[in-house]
Write an enzyme that holds these catalytic residues in place. Structure first.
Site, PDB file in Angstrom:
ATOM      1  N   TYR A   1      -1.019  41.787  10.862  1.00 46.20           N
ATOM      2  CA  TYR A   1       0.279  41.585  11.500  1.00 46.20           C
ATOM      3  C   TYR A   1       0.751  41.197  11.309  1.00 46.20           C
ATOM      4  O   TYR A   1       1.221  40.235   9.394  1.00 46.20           O
ATOM      5  CB  TYR A   1      -0.734  40.808  13.099  1.00 46.20           C
ATOM      6  CG  TYR A   1      -1.102  39.607  13.195  1.00 46.20           C
ATOM      7  CD1 TYR A   1      -2.561  39.075  11.988  1.00 46.20           C
ATOM      8  CD2 TYR A   1       0.431  38.528  12.925  1.00 46.20           C
ATOM      9  CE1 TYR A   1      -2.312  37.335  11.598  1.00 46.20           C
ATOM     10  CE2 TYR A   1       0.117  36.792  13.084  1.00 46.20           C
ATOM     11  CZ  TYR A   1      -1.665  36.619  12.793  1.00 46.20           C
ATOM     12  OH  TYR A   1      -2.536  35.003  12.505  1.00 46.20           O
TER      13      TYR A   1
ATOM     14  N   ARG B   1       5.790  40.732   2.888  1.00 42.30           N
ATOM     15  CA  ARG B   1       3.892  39.921   3.118  1.00 42.30           C
ATOM     16  C   ARG B   1       3.627  41.463   3.845  1.00 42.30           C
ATOM     17  O   ARG B   1       2.297  41.849   3.381  1.00 42.30           O
ATOM     18  CB  ARG B   1       4.598  38.738   3.846  1.00 42.30           C
ATOM     19  CG  ARG B   1       3.279  38.172   4.388  1.00 42.30           C
ATOM     20  CD  ARG B   1       2.771  36.441   4.600  1.00 42.30           C
ATOM     21  NE  ARG B   1       3.097  36.690   5.808  1.00 42.30           N
ATOM     22  CZ  ARG B   1       3.718  35.694   6.414  1.00 42.30           C
ATOM     23  NH1 ARG B   1       3.202  34.545   6.309  1.00 42.30           N
ATOM     24  NH2 ARG B   1       3.811  35.435   7.558  1.00 42.30           N
TER      25      ARG B   1
ATOM     26  N   ARG C   1     -17.224  55.112  15.151  1.00 42.83           N
ATOM     27  CA  ARG C   1     -17.715  53.591  14.094  1.00 42.83           C
ATOM     28  C   ARG C   1     -18.576  53.673  12.973  1.00 42.83           C
ATOM     29  O   ARG C   1     -19.817  55.030  12.938  1.00 42.83           O
ATOM     30  CB  ARG C   1     -18.437  52.646  14.744  1.00 42.83           C
ATOM     31  CG  ARG C   1     -18.791  51.344  14.427  1.00 42.83           C
ATOM     32  CD  ARG C   1     -18.852  50.298  15.540  1.00 42.83           C
ATOM     33  NE  ARG C   1     -19.509  49.155  14.762  1.00 42.83           N
ATOM     34  CZ  ARG C   1     -20.206  49.523  13.704  1.00 42.83           C
ATOM     35  NH1 ARG C   1     -20.816  49.912  12.793  1.00 42.83           N
ATOM     36  NH2 ARG C   1     -20.678  47.429  13.438  1.00 42.83           N
TER      37      ARG C   1
ATOM     38  N   HIS D   1     -18.625  52.086   8.777  1.00 44.53           N
ATOM     39  CA  HIS D   1     -18.723  50.494   8.017  1.00 44.53           C
ATOM     40  C   HIS D   1     -16.931  51.341   7.265  1.00 44.53           C
ATOM     41  O   HIS D   1     -15.959  51.186   6.326  1.00 44.53           O
ATOM     42  CB  HIS D   1     -18.952  50.008   6.877  1.00 44.53           C
ATOM     43  CG  HIS D   1     -20.309  49.010   7.429  1.00 44.53           C
ATOM     44  ND1 HIS D   1     -20.481  49.147   8.824  1.00 44.53           N
ATOM     45  CD2 HIS D   1     -19.840  47.927   7.830  1.00 44.53           C
ATOM     46  CE1 HIS D   1     -20.968  48.120   9.386  1.00 44.53           C
ATOM     47  NE2 HIS D   1     -20.414  47.077   9.418  1.00 44.53           N
TER      48      HIS D   1
ATOM     49  N   LYS E   1      -2.299  39.142   5.707  1.00 43.38           N
ATOM     50  CA  LYS E   1      -1.867  38.305   7.364  1.00 43.38           C
ATOM     51  C   LYS E   1      -3.279  39.469   7.818  1.00 43.38           C
ATOM     52  O   LYS E   1      -2.296  40.526   8.255  1.00 43.38           O
ATOM     53  CB  LYS E   1      -0.983  38.979   7.428  1.00 43.38           C
ATOM     54  CG  LYS E   1      -0.122  37.634   8.440  1.00 43.38           C
ATOM     55  CD  LYS E   1       0.503  37.242   8.927  1.00 43.38           C
ATOM     56  CE  LYS E   1       1.567  36.742  10.545  1.00 43.38           C
ATOM     57  NZ  LYS E   1       0.814  35.309  10.739  1.00 43.38           N
TER      58      LYS E   1
ATOM     59  N   GLU F   1      -4.829  24.758   4.364  1.00 33.18           N
ATOM     60  CA  GLU F   1      -3.989  24.922   5.201  1.00 33.18           C
ATOM     61  C   GLU F   1      -4.292  24.600   6.811  1.00 33.18           C
ATOM     62  O   GLU F   1      -5.756  23.930   6.815  1.00 33.18           O
ATOM     63  CB  GLU F   1      -3.525  26.461   5.342  1.00 33.18           C
ATOM     64  CG  GLU F   1      -4.439  27.435   5.645  1.00 33.18           C
ATOM     65  CD  GLU F   1      -3.619  29.016   5.529  1.00 33.18           C
ATOM     66  OE1 GLU F   1      -2.373  28.908   5.930  1.00 33.18           O
ATOM     67  OE2 GLU F   1      -4.585  29.826   5.305  1.00 33.18           O
TER      68      GLU F   1
ATOM     69  N   LEU G   1      -2.066  31.143   3.207  1.00 28.97           N
ATOM     70  CA  LEU G   1      -2.549  32.409   4.038  1.00 28.97           C
ATOM     71  C   LEU G   1      -0.266  32.160   2.923  1.00 28.97           C
ATOM     72  O   LEU G   1      -0.627  31.076   3.834  1.00 28.97           O
ATOM     73  CB  LEU G   1      -1.729  32.791   5.748  1.00 28.97           C
ATOM     74  CG  LEU G   1      -0.313  33.623   5.531  1.00 28.97           C
ATOM     75  CD1 LEU G   1      -1.170  35.135   5.565  1.00 28.97           C
ATOM     76  CD2 LEU G   1      -0.016  33.645   6.996  1.00 28.97           C
TER      77      LEU G   1
HETATM   78  N1  PMP Z   1      -1.219  30.251   7.735  1.00 29.75           N
HETATM   79  C1  PMP Z   1      -2.290  30.575   8.835  1.00 29.75           C
HETATM   80  C2  PMP Z   1      -3.331  31.092   8.530  1.00 29.75           C
HETATM   81  C3  PMP Z   1      -1.424  31.388   9.105  1.00 29.75           C
HETATM   82  O1  PMP Z   1      -1.353  31.659  11.038  1.00 29.75           O
HETATM   83  C4  PMP Z   1       0.273  31.048   9.704  1.00 29.75           C
HETATM   84  C5  PMP Z   1       0.883  31.574  10.750  1.00 29.75           C
HETATM   85  N2  PMP Z   1       0.720  33.035  11.167  1.00 29.75           N
HETATM   86  C6  PMP Z   1       0.618  30.250   8.748  1.00 29.75           C
HETATM   87  C7  PMP Z   1       0.085  30.435   8.008  1.00 29.75           C
HETATM   88  C8  PMP Z   1       2.443  29.970   8.191  1.00 29.75           C
HETATM   89  O2  PMP Z   1       3.173  31.279   8.146  1.00 29.75           O
HETATM   90  P1  PMP Z   1       4.711  31.749   8.627  1.00 29.75           P
HETATM   91  O3  PMP Z   1       5.201  30.481   7.924  1.00 29.75           O
HETATM   92  O4  PMP Z   1       4.468  32.518   8.240  1.00 29.75           O
HETATM   93  O5  PMP Z   1       4.608  31.464   9.632  1.00 29.75           O
END
Ligand code: PMP
Length: 292
Positions: free
Chosen positions: A32, A51, A100, A102, A147, A179, A203
């Protein structure tokens, strides 16, 4: 009536449906993006698009519409009358519906693409006053760089943080801060700006990239290195970044106040620089429209 995007069409939200055999439903087998519209432009659209392409590639999902992603986001705002507002567009693509098993379907099935747009009200108070956050073990998988819609580790941890009255939680993996559940985290120690380097444990946030670029231009010293959990409370300032919250100052962690308990100087400076950048984009667009 709200329109959503589903597999190439705009449909009424209540008419939108997908198969129960969709691998997004069965396996969280999808990716996403969330992009933010500032009333006349998407901030970092190119980076979000890049991304998304990367996430799809890493998951080996072939979405034929991928090159049209920016236009699809635009048209969703238009059909919902949101072009003049602040808005967020959520876009997800899953591997599609198949019996379904895997293993990925072979031959591949058509991916399912779904998006919706909603008006957005930024949380001004959080940015102005700062927020309280907690720490949590990083229980997520080892491909946080994708993502993916597989966000159970994030949602479980965030729910626990909310139950404690926290705005966000930051994750600790192997003794270091990675993070937050849906944002990146930055630290300021002396005159250094510190954040976890890009890796499979975070991310690579688009806002993270914007802040690093602004800081670099300002001559602020950047250290892309992991901060140890024990060092956390010795940091002068801490802030979070994300598409929806831009830069949010942190004023306490696990109930321990940071500094004076108000947003720090460097954080406020970076917020001001972000606002200048947004104002400059708006001025450029206005100018371009005048010339037209
Ligand atoms: N880390 C994670 C786990 C996230 O879900 C997000 C938001 N999508 C971010 C960092 C920040 O990413 P962005 O600045 O691209 O929104």
């Amino acid at each position: 009536m709200e329109k959503v995007y589903l597999n190439g069409k705009h449909v009424n939200r209540e008419d939108a449906s997908v198969s129960p055999d969709d691998r997004g439903f069965l396996f969280a087998d999808g990716v996403y993006e969330v992009v933010r519209w500032y009333g006349s432009f998407f901030l970092g659209m190119e980076e979000h698009h890049r991304r998304l392409i990367r996430s799809l590639r890493e998951m080996e999902i072939d979405w034929p519409e991928v090159e049209h992603f920016p236009e699809l986001c635009h048209s969703l705002l238009e059909v919902n009358g949101l072009s003049e507002n602040q808005a967020l567009v959520y876009f997800q693509i899953t591997r599609g519906a198949a019996r379904r098993t895997h293993q990925y379907p072979n031959p591949p099935v058509a991916p399912t693409s779904y998006a919706f747009a909603s008006a957005f009200n930024p949380d001004k108070e959080a940015r102005l006053k700062g927020v309280a956050i907690s720490t949590a073990p990083d229980i997520r998988w080892a491909r946080c760089d994708i993502k993916s819609v597989s966000l159970l580790g994030n949602t479980m941890s965030f729910q626990k943080a909310r139950e404690k009255g926290m705005y966000e939680c930051i994750f600790i993996r192997n003794g270091v801060i990675t993070e937050a559940s849906h944002s990146n985290v930055f630290f300021i120690k002396g005159s250094n700006l510190i954040t976890h380097p890009p890796s499979n444990h975070i991310l690579s946030g688009i806002t993270r990239g914007i802040i690093l670029e602004l800081a670099r231009k300002e001559g602020i010293r950047i250290i892309e290195d992991a901060v140890h959990a024990e060092e956390l409370l010795q940091m002068d300032e801490v802030f979070l970044t994300s598409t929806s919250s831009e830069v949010t100052p942190v004023i306490s962690i696990d109930g321990n106040q940071l500094g004076s308990g108000t947003p720090g100087e460097m954080t406020r400076r970076l917020i001001a620089l972000t606002e200048d950048k947004l104002a400059a984009i708006i001025a450029t667009i206005k100018n371009a429209n005048r010339i037209k």
